[in-house]
Motif scaffolding. Structure first.
Motif, PDB file in Angstrom:
ATOM      1  N   GLY A  51       0.798  -1.221   0.000  1.00 40.43           N
ATOM      2  CA  GLY A  51       0.000   0.000   0.000  1.00 40.43           C
ATOM      3  C   GLY A  51       0.828   1.268   0.000  1.00 40.43           C
ATOM      4  N   ASN A  52       2.143   1.159   0.147  1.00 37.70           N
ATOM      5  CA  ASN A  52       2.974   2.359   0.156  1.00 37.70           C
ATOM      6  C   ASN A  52       4.275   2.180  -0.615  1.00 37.70           C
ATOM      7  OD1 ASN A  52       4.054   0.542   1.936  1.00 37.70           O
ATOM      8  ND2 ASN A  52       4.479   2.018   3.562  1.00 37.70           N
ATOM      9  N   GLY A  53       4.305   1.257  -1.579  1.00 33.63           N
ATOM     10  CA  GLY A  53       5.474   1.067  -2.430  1.00 33.63           C
ATOM     11  C   GLY A  53       5.293   1.776  -3.758  1.00 33.63           C
ATOM     12  N   GLY A  60       3.973  -8.761 -14.905  1.00 36.50           N
ATOM     13  CA  GLY A  60       3.747  -9.759 -15.945  1.00 36.50           C
ATOM     14  C   GLY A  60       3.931 -11.170 -15.430  1.00 36.50           C
ATOM     15  N   LEU A  61       4.945 -11.875 -15.941  1.00 36.79           N
ATOM     16  CA  LEU A  61       5.205 -13.239 -15.518  1.00 36.79           C
ATOM     17  C   LEU A  61       5.923 -13.197 -14.169  1.00 36.79           C
ATOM     18  CD1 LEU A  61       6.176 -14.740 -18.993  1.00 36.79           C
ATOM     19  CD2 LEU A  61       3.979 -14.839 -17.814  1.00 36.79           C
ATOM     20  N   PHE A  62       7.000 -13.943 -13.991  1.00 42.87           N
ATOM     21  CA  PHE A  62       7.708 -13.869 -12.715  1.00 42.87           C
ATOM     22  C   PHE A  62       8.328 -12.495 -12.544  1.00 42.87           C
ATOM     23  CE2 PHE A  62       7.721 -18.543 -12.224  1.00 42.87           C
ATOM     24  CZ  PHE A  62       7.435 -18.601 -10.859  1.00 42.87           C
ATOM     25  N   ASP A  63       7.857 -11.736 -11.559  1.00 44.10           N
ATOM     26  CA  ASP A  63       8.417 -10.428 -11.218  1.00 44.10           C
ATOM     27  C   ASP A  63       9.317 -10.555 -10.001  1.00 44.10           C
ATOM     28  OD1 ASP A  63       7.116  -9.066 -13.226  1.00 44.10           O
ATOM     29  OD2 ASP A  63       5.424  -8.491 -11.979  1.00 44.10           O
ATOM     30  N   LEU A  64      10.078  -9.486  -9.759  1.00 46.24           N
ATOM     31  CA  LEU A  64      10.803  -9.369  -8.505  1.00 46.24           C
ATOM     32  C   LEU A  64       9.941  -8.615  -7.500  1.00 46.24           C
ATOM     33  CD1 LEU A  64      14.364  -8.481  -9.828  1.00 46.24           C
ATOM     34  CD2 LEU A  64      13.478 -10.714  -9.138  1.00 46.24           C
ATOM     35  N   LEU A  65      10.153  -8.897  -6.237  1.00 47.74           N
ATOM     36  CA  LEU A  65       9.449  -8.223  -5.154  1.00 47.74           C
ATOM     37  C   LEU A  65      10.487  -7.822  -4.118  1.00 47.74           C
ATOM     38  CD1 LEU A  65       6.459  -7.656  -4.024  1.00 47.74           C
ATOM     39  CD2 LEU A  65       6.948  -9.597  -2.527  1.00 47.74           C
ATOM     40  N   LEU A  66      10.607  -6.521  -3.867  1.00 47.18           N
ATOM     41  CA  LEU A  66      11.546  -6.008  -2.876  1.00 47.18           C
ATOM     42  C   LEU A  66      10.753  -5.524  -1.662  1.00 47.18           C
ATOM     43  CD1 LEU A  66      14.442  -5.150  -2.074  1.00 47.18           C
ATOM     44  CD2 LEU A  66      13.966  -2.953  -3.190  1.00 47.18           C
ATOM     45  N   THR A  67      11.109  -6.023  -0.493  1.00 47.61           N
ATOM     46  CA  THR A  67      10.390  -5.674   0.735  1.00 47.61           C
ATOM     47  C   THR A  67      11.375  -5.172   1.784  1.00 47.61           C
ATOM     48  OG1 THR A  67       8.711  -7.362   0.308  1.00 47.61           O
ATOM     49  CG2 THR A  67       8.852  -6.498   2.551  1.00 47.61           C
ATOM     50  N   ARG A  68      11.029  -4.049   2.415  1.00 49.58           N
ATOM     51  CA  ARG A  68      11.797  -3.576   3.564  1.00 49.58           C
ATOM     52  C   ARG A  68      11.052  -3.956   4.838  1.00 49.58           C
ATOM     53  NH1 ARG A  68      15.524   1.018   5.239  1.00 49.58           N
ATOM     54  NH2 ARG A  68      15.044   1.282   7.449  1.00 49.58           N
ATOM     55  N   ALA A 139      15.194   4.587  -2.672  1.00 48.65           N
ATOM     56  CA  ALA A 139      15.563   5.242  -1.423  1.00 48.65           C
ATOM     57  C   ALA A 139      15.079   4.389  -0.250  1.00 48.65           C
ATOM     58  CB  ALA A 139      14.959   6.638  -1.351  1.00 48.65           C
ATOM     59  N   HIS A 140      15.590   4.678   0.942  1.00 50.75           N
ATOM     60  CA  HIS A 140      15.195   3.883   2.107  1.00 50.75           C
ATOM     61  C   HIS A 140      13.716   4.033   2.440  1.00 50.75           C
ATOM     62  CE1 HIS A 140      19.096   2.288   3.083  1.00 50.75           C
ATOM     63  NE2 HIS A 140      19.647   3.490   3.122  1.00 50.75           N
ATOM     64  N   ASP A 141      13.082   5.116   1.969  1.00 47.91           N
ATOM     65  CA  ASP A 141      11.645   5.280   2.201  1.00 47.91           C
ATOM     66  C   ASP A 141      10.804   4.669   1.081  1.00 47.91           C
ATOM     67  OD1 ASP A 141      12.028   7.042   0.101  1.00 47.91           O
ATOM     68  OD2 ASP A 141      11.371   8.828   1.197  1.00 47.91           O
ATOM     69  N   GLY A 142      11.465   4.011   0.111  1.00 46.63           N
ATOM     70  CA  GLY A 142      10.755   3.323  -0.959  1.00 46.63           C
ATOM     71  C   GLY A 142      10.658   4.085  -2.260  1.00 46.63           C
ATOM     72  N   GLU A 143      11.091   5.337  -2.312  1.00 44.62           N
ATOM     73  CA  GLU A 143      11.001   6.117  -3.549  1.00 44.62           C
ATOM     74  C   GLU A 143      11.889   5.498  -4.630  1.00 44.62           C
ATOM     75  OE1 GLU A 143      11.995  10.602  -5.277  1.00 44.62           O
ATOM     76  OE2 GLU A 143      12.417  10.085  -3.189  1.00 44.62           O
TER      77      GLU A 143
END
Length: 296
Positions: A51-53, A60-68, A139-143
């Motif tokens: 909700g805030n990324g 599409g198909l296999f995507d990457l997902l980055l989570t902090r 950025a560390h805040d997700g920007e």
């Protein structure tokens, strides 16, 4: 699902948890940061947005997902990253630095979002799942700070990124003969198997800019439509040049007795059909450069 485990100094289990959505999810890399950690996943699940990324929908198909994650393992922010095709086929890497976090790998998606890019165009002809390297920074805040392709006409992908004294090093593999080798120490070799790839970038305000890749020559006209002559203009003398097909088959080459900073090549006698060719130049100091030439 992926699983996240925290082990203490005495090998005791401090934390463990599944992480994933409705479909396939697996962990790829993890890196600590002040006040928490980052984890990189590959995913087919549509229901992992925080909700805030910056990118809340799967591409599409296999995507990457980055989570902090915060220190208590709660989620700070999550973002999808990718395009219409596969974006996870190389062993992607993650790197935390002062301004934020970077991810790098290999992508087959021409529509991967780019920003402040060194190469904004996906550059692959020989599509076999993985086309270009990519680097993306947040950025560390997700920007979302930057995203760039890096590669040439065939398969290129990154497996590791490192920071050292203000420079970003990309390590990976390549099957392309069209990468610029200006300032490089090894000759491009064409073959069936892939070769190692090292690229060095400088960091300016957190955005990578290529340091050892700018060509020392200009070939014109390019693309070639009606001209029967190709001119090479270089900073220093040219010892030799060659024109090859993308598969490495050499069409013509010339070794010059006296190096010259300007060379004219007669194209008419080569009878080149429409397509993309590789122009390789060896300079008087032994360095080399490769440029793609397009015949229309």
């Amino acid at each position: 699902d992926a699983i996240i485990i925290e082990i203490g100094e005495n090998d005791e289990l401090l934390y463990s948890s599944f992480y994933g959505g409705l479909l396939h999810d697996s962990g790829m890399r993890i890196a600590t940061t002040e006040g928490g950690y980052y984890a990189l996943f590959r995913t087919l699940s549509d229901d992992l947005a925080s909700g805030n990324g910056p990118f809340e929908e799967r591409f599409g198909l296999f995507d990457l997902l980055l989570t902090r994650f915060n220190a208590d393992h709660s989620i700070d922010w999550t973002t999808y990253f990718g395009g219409e095709s596969f974006d996870d086929l190389s062993p992607s890497d993650i790197l935390v630095y002062d301004e934020g976090v970077m991810i790098a790998g290999g992508t087959g998606s021409p529509d991967m979002p780019t920003l402040n890019a060194y190469e904004s165009v996906y550059d692959t002809i020989d599509y076999q799942g993985v086309g270009d390297c990519f680097i993306a920074g947040f950025a560390h805040d997700g920007e979302y700070q930057f995203g760039t392709f890096f590669g040439s006409y065939s398969r290129d992908y990154a497996t590791k990124i490192l920071l050292n004294e203000g420079s970003l090093y990309l390590l990976g593999s390549s099957k392309s003969g069209g990468l610029s080798t200006s300032g490089a120490h090894f000759e491009i070799q064409f073959g069936y198997l892939m070769s190692g790839l090292i690229a060095r970038f400088t960091l300016a305000t957190g955005i990578p800019e290529i340091e050892d890749g700018a060509s020392r020559m200009k070939a014109y006209p390019n693309p070639i439509s009606t001209a029967n002559e190709l001119t090479i203009s270089a900073e220093i003398g040219i010892n030799s040049w060659s024109i090859s097909q993308l598969n490495g088959k050499r069409i013509r080459e010339e070794l010059r007795q006296v190096p010259s900073s300007k060379v004219r090549i007669d194209l008419e006698e080569m009878s080149l059909s429409s397509g993309v060719y590789l122009l390789e130049v060896v300079f008087a100091d032994g360095s080399k450069a490769v440029e793609r030439v397009v015949m229309e």
